[in-house]
Design a protein around this motif. Structure first.
Motif, mmCIF file in Angstrom:
data_model
loop_
_atom_site.group_PDB
_atom_site.id
_atom_site.type_symbol
_atom_site.label_atom_id
_atom_site.label_comp_id
_atom_site.label_asym_id
_atom_site.label_seq_id
_atom_site.Cartn_x
_atom_site.Cartn_y
_atom_site.Cartn_z
ATOM 1 N N ILE A 171 28.643 44.900 25.973
ATOM 2 C CA ILE A 171 29.684 45.912 25.791
ATOM 3 C C ILE A 171 30.623 45.470 24.686
ATOM 4 C CG2 ILE A 171 31.585 47.148 26.911
ATOM 5 C CD1 ILE A 171 30.180 46.326 29.619
ATOM 6 N N HIS A 172 30.847 46.348 23.722
ATOM 7 C CA HIS A 172 31.832 46.062 22.682
ATOM 8 C C HIS A 172 33.196 46.529 23.170
ATOM 9 C CE1 HIS A 172 33.936 47.049 18.736
ATOM 10 N NE2 HIS A 172 33.814 45.737 18.755
ATOM 11 N N GLY A 173 34.124 45.584 23.333
ATOM 12 C CA GLY A 173 35.441 45.950 23.841
ATOM 13 C C GLY A 173 36.433 44.826 23.678
ATOM 14 N N ASP A 174 37.707 45.188 23.794
ATOM 15 C CA ASP A 174 38.815 44.240 23.631
ATOM 16 C C ASP A 174 39.345 43.847 24.995
ATOM 17 O OD1 ASP A 174 41.049 42.787 22.977
ATOM 18 O OD2 ASP A 174 41.973 44.334 21.728
ATOM 19 N N LEU A 175 39.194 42.597 25.352
ATOM 20 C CA LEU A 175 39.682 42.110 26.637
ATOM 21 C C LEU A 175 41.164 42.392 26.827
ATOM 22 C CD1 LEU A 175 39.504 40.402 29.239
ATOM 23 C CD2 LEU A 175 39.797 38.376 27.811
ATOM 24 N N LEU A 176 41.933 42.312 25.741
ATOM 25 C CA LEU A 176 43.383 42.467 25.844
ATOM 26 C C LEU A 176 43.794 43.876 26.226
ATOM 27 C CD1 LEU A 176 44.551 40.336 22.781
ATOM 28 C CD2 LEU A 176 44.371 39.650 25.178
ATOM 29 N N SER A 177 42.893 44.831 26.102
ATOM 30 C CA SER A 177 43.210 46.208 26.492
ATOM 31 C C SER A 177 42.178 46.769 27.467
ATOM 32 C CB SER A 177 43.297 47.102 25.249
ATOM 33 O OG SER A 177 42.082 47.084 24.528
ATOM 34 N N LEU A 178 41.521 45.879 28.188
ATOM 35 C CA LEU A 178 40.476 46.290 29.117
ATOM 36 C C LEU A 178 41.088 46.932 30.363
ATOM 37 C CD1 LEU A 178 37.384 46.161 29.482
ATOM 38 C CD2 LEU A 178 37.718 43.976 30.667
ATOM 39 N N THR A 179 40.616 48.118 30.706
ATOM 40 C CA THR A 179 41.139 48.853 31.860
ATOM 41 C C THR A 179 40.387 48.441 33.121
ATOM 42 O OG1 THR A 179 41.655 50.749 30.459
ATOM 43 C CG2 THR A 179 41.550 51.133 32.838
ATOM 44 N N PRO A 180 41.094 48.005 34.153
ATOM 45 C CA PRO A 180 40.413 47.646 35.406
ATOM 46 C C PRO A 180 39.747 48.868 36.023
ATOM 47 C CG PRO A 180 42.641 46.747 35.348
ATOM 48 C CD PRO A 180 42.549 47.716 34.213
ATOM 49 N N PRO A 181 38.645 48.663 36.724
ATOM 50 C CA PRO A 181 37.959 49.799 37.349
ATOM 51 C C PRO A 181 38.720 50.329 38.558
ATOM 52 C CG PRO A 181 36.936 47.747 38.014
ATOM 53 C CD PRO A 181 37.971 47.383 36.982
ATOM 54 N N ALA A 182 38.398 51.541 38.961
ATOM 55 C CA ALA A 182 39.056 52.148 40.114
ATOM 56 C C ALA A 182 38.626 51.490 41.418
ATOM 57 C CB ALA A 182 38.748 53.643 40.156
ATOM 58 N N SER A 183 37.427 50.920 41.433
ATOM 59 C CA SER A 183 36.923 50.226 42.618
ATOM 60 C C SER A 183 36.133 49.004 42.173
ATOM 61 C CB SER A 183 36.038 51.164 43.443
ATOM 62 O OG SER A 183 34.944 51.627 42.663
ATOM 63 N N PRO A 184 35.937 48.029 43.066
ATOM 64 C CA PRO A 184 35.256 46.790 42.683
ATOM 65 C C PRO A 184 33.846 47.022 42.143
ATOM 66 C CG PRO A 184 36.376 46.507 44.779
ATOM 67 C CD PRO A 184 36.448 47.963 44.462
ATOM 68 N N LEU A 185 33.501 46.242 41.109
ATOM 69 C CA LEU A 185 32.196 46.372 40.466
ATOM 70 C C LEU A 185 31.358 45.109 40.522
ATOM 71 C CD1 LEU A 185 33.167 48.220 37.149
ATOM 72 C CD2 LEU A 185 32.112 49.235 39.177
ATOM 73 N N TYR A 186 31.996 43.935 40.660
ATOM 74 C CA TYR A 186 31.286 42.676 40.437
ATOM 75 C C TYR A 186 31.466 41.685 41.585
ATOM 76 C CZ TYR A 186 31.170 44.546 35.716
ATOM 77 O OH TYR A 186 30.977 45.365 34.626
ATOM 78 N N ASP A 187 30.425 40.869 41.774
ATOM 79 C CA ASP A 187 30.502 39.742 42.693
ATOM 80 C C ASP A 187 31.010 38.501 41.969
ATOM 81 O OD1 ASP A 187 29.057 41.059 44.986
ATOM 82 O OD2 ASP A 187 27.487 41.158 43.462
ATOM 83 N N ILE A 188 30.688 38.417 40.691
ATOM 84 C CA ILE A 188 31.048 37.251 39.873
ATOM 85 C C ILE A 188 31.640 37.737 38.557
ATOM 86 C CG2 ILE A 188 30.143 35.273 38.566
ATOM 87 C CD1 ILE A 188 27.795 35.240 40.622
ATOM 88 N N ILE A 189 32.796 37.199 38.199
ATOM 89 C CA ILE A 189 33.342 37.374 36.852
ATOM 90 C C ILE A 189 33.542 35.984 36.279
ATOM 91 C CG2 ILE A 189 35.289 38.173 35.459
ATOM 92 C CD1 ILE A 189 35.658 40.465 37.415
ATOM 93 N N VAL A 190 33.038 35.777 35.073
ATOM 94 C CA VAL A 190 33.111 34.460 34.439
ATOM 95 C C VAL A 190 33.630 34.644 33.026
ATOM 96 C CG1 VAL A 190 30.674 34.597 33.749
ATOM 97 C CG2 VAL A 190 31.800 32.370 33.834
ATOM 98 N N SER A 191 34.375 33.664 32.548
ATOM 99 C CA SER A 191 34.875 33.755 31.175
ATOM 100 C C SER A 191 35.179 32.385 30.608
ATOM 101 C CB SER A 191 36.143 34.612 31.112
ATOM 102 O OG SER A 191 36.543 34.807 29.764
#
Length: 291
Positions: A171-191
């Motif tokens: 996905i091409h996107g800017d983390l600094l302006s990333l909109t959180p989802p309305a409901s949970p999407l992930y089991d794991i988030i890594v960065s």
């Protein structure tokens, strides 16, 4: 150039030149890579075929590579690849060269989640895609998304996914302006986001400063958590109950990252040391409880 130089004389000459800039260990490692990649001799072959001639053409080509190394250009960029978690990963100057510490983070995730299937994973600031691709290979049938602001980096990441035959949704996107989802999407988030403060530049090696992308390395001294804040804000909404956030961090700001995540409501926030004994990772559990 001479036409009758033998391998047993040519290899020491490579080492002699490189040793004017690099340590003995680095010199040996770089020489081995050059001999394997360009002359196609393993270390054993190099001994058994020590009297093999090296052509003037090859002498010239190797000399050009050595010249680039003497200008501190990373050998990974010269040959366009590196090893990460046992995988061959393409790298270009558009992406950071994956570090062994980052491979440790992948190992941590795989050990904790290796028994689960159909996991949903998000890799923020994916760069070369090394984390996303390694997890897509190492976990059981995961759905993996990966985001980065750099189109050039995403091009490299897509090539890595294709060459290693894994499916990752880039996905091409800017983390600094990333909109959180309305409901949970992930089991794991890594960065593994940019986390080196500008004041640390003076302590860094030329091969990093002169060649690796600064935008993927540095944050302002006045805002060292610049990327961790939006990661926390996103993850607190995007993680499913019992999901986990995994971060690679700057050891100088470990306590600040921990405090920030606790303020967001994350549970069981912990710091994990890397192989060098430095506080390199923070792991946190989603604040959303199981029903």
């Amino acid at each position: 150039m001479t036409s009758d130089i033998k391998l047993k004389d040519f290899i020491p000459d490579i080492k002699r030149r490189l040793s004017t800039v690099y340590s003995a260990g680095e010199t040996d490692s770089m020489t081995r890579v050059i001999v394997e990649e360009m002359l196609h001799y393993t270390p054993v072959d190099a001994v058994l075929k020590k009297d093999a001639p090296v052509s003037p053409f090859m002498q010239s080509r190797v000399g050009e590579v050595v010249d680039r190394l003497l200008r501190y250009e990373p050998i990974q960029y010269i040959f366009g690849k590196t090893s990460f978690c046992g995988l061959e990963i393409k790298v270009t100057p558009a992406v950071l060269i994956p570090r062994p510490e980052t491979a440790e983070l992948v190992d941590i995730i795989e050990k904790e989640w290796g028994g689960r299937t159909d996991l949903r994973v998000m890799d923020l600031c994916t760069g070369s895609g090394c984390i996303a691709v390694a997890l897509a290979r190492g976990l059981k049938f995961p759905v993996v998304d990966a985001l980065d602001i750099s189109k050039a980096a995403l091009d490299v990441a897509r090539e890595n996914a294709a060459s290693l035959k894994v499916k990752v949704n880039f996905i091409h996107g800017d983390l600094l302006s990333l909109t959180p989802p309305a409901s949970p999407l992930y089991d794991i988030i890594v960065s593994n986001p940019p986390y080196i403060a500008m004041r640390e530049r003076a302590l860094m090696e030329r091969n990093v400063l002169d060649y690796e992308p600064a935008t993927a390395l540095f944050v302002p001294d006045s805002d060292p958590l610049r990327f961790y804040k939006p990661i926390g804000a996103y993850a607190v909404r995007a993680l499913s109950p019992g999901g986990k956030l995994y971060l690679e961090i700057n050891p100088l700001y470990a306590s600040d990252v921990v405090e920030m995540l606790r303020d967001f409501g994350f549970r069981d926030v912990s710091v994990v040391n890397d192989m060098y004994g430095k506080q390199r990772f923070v792991i946190a559990v989603s604040p959303v409880e199981y029903d």
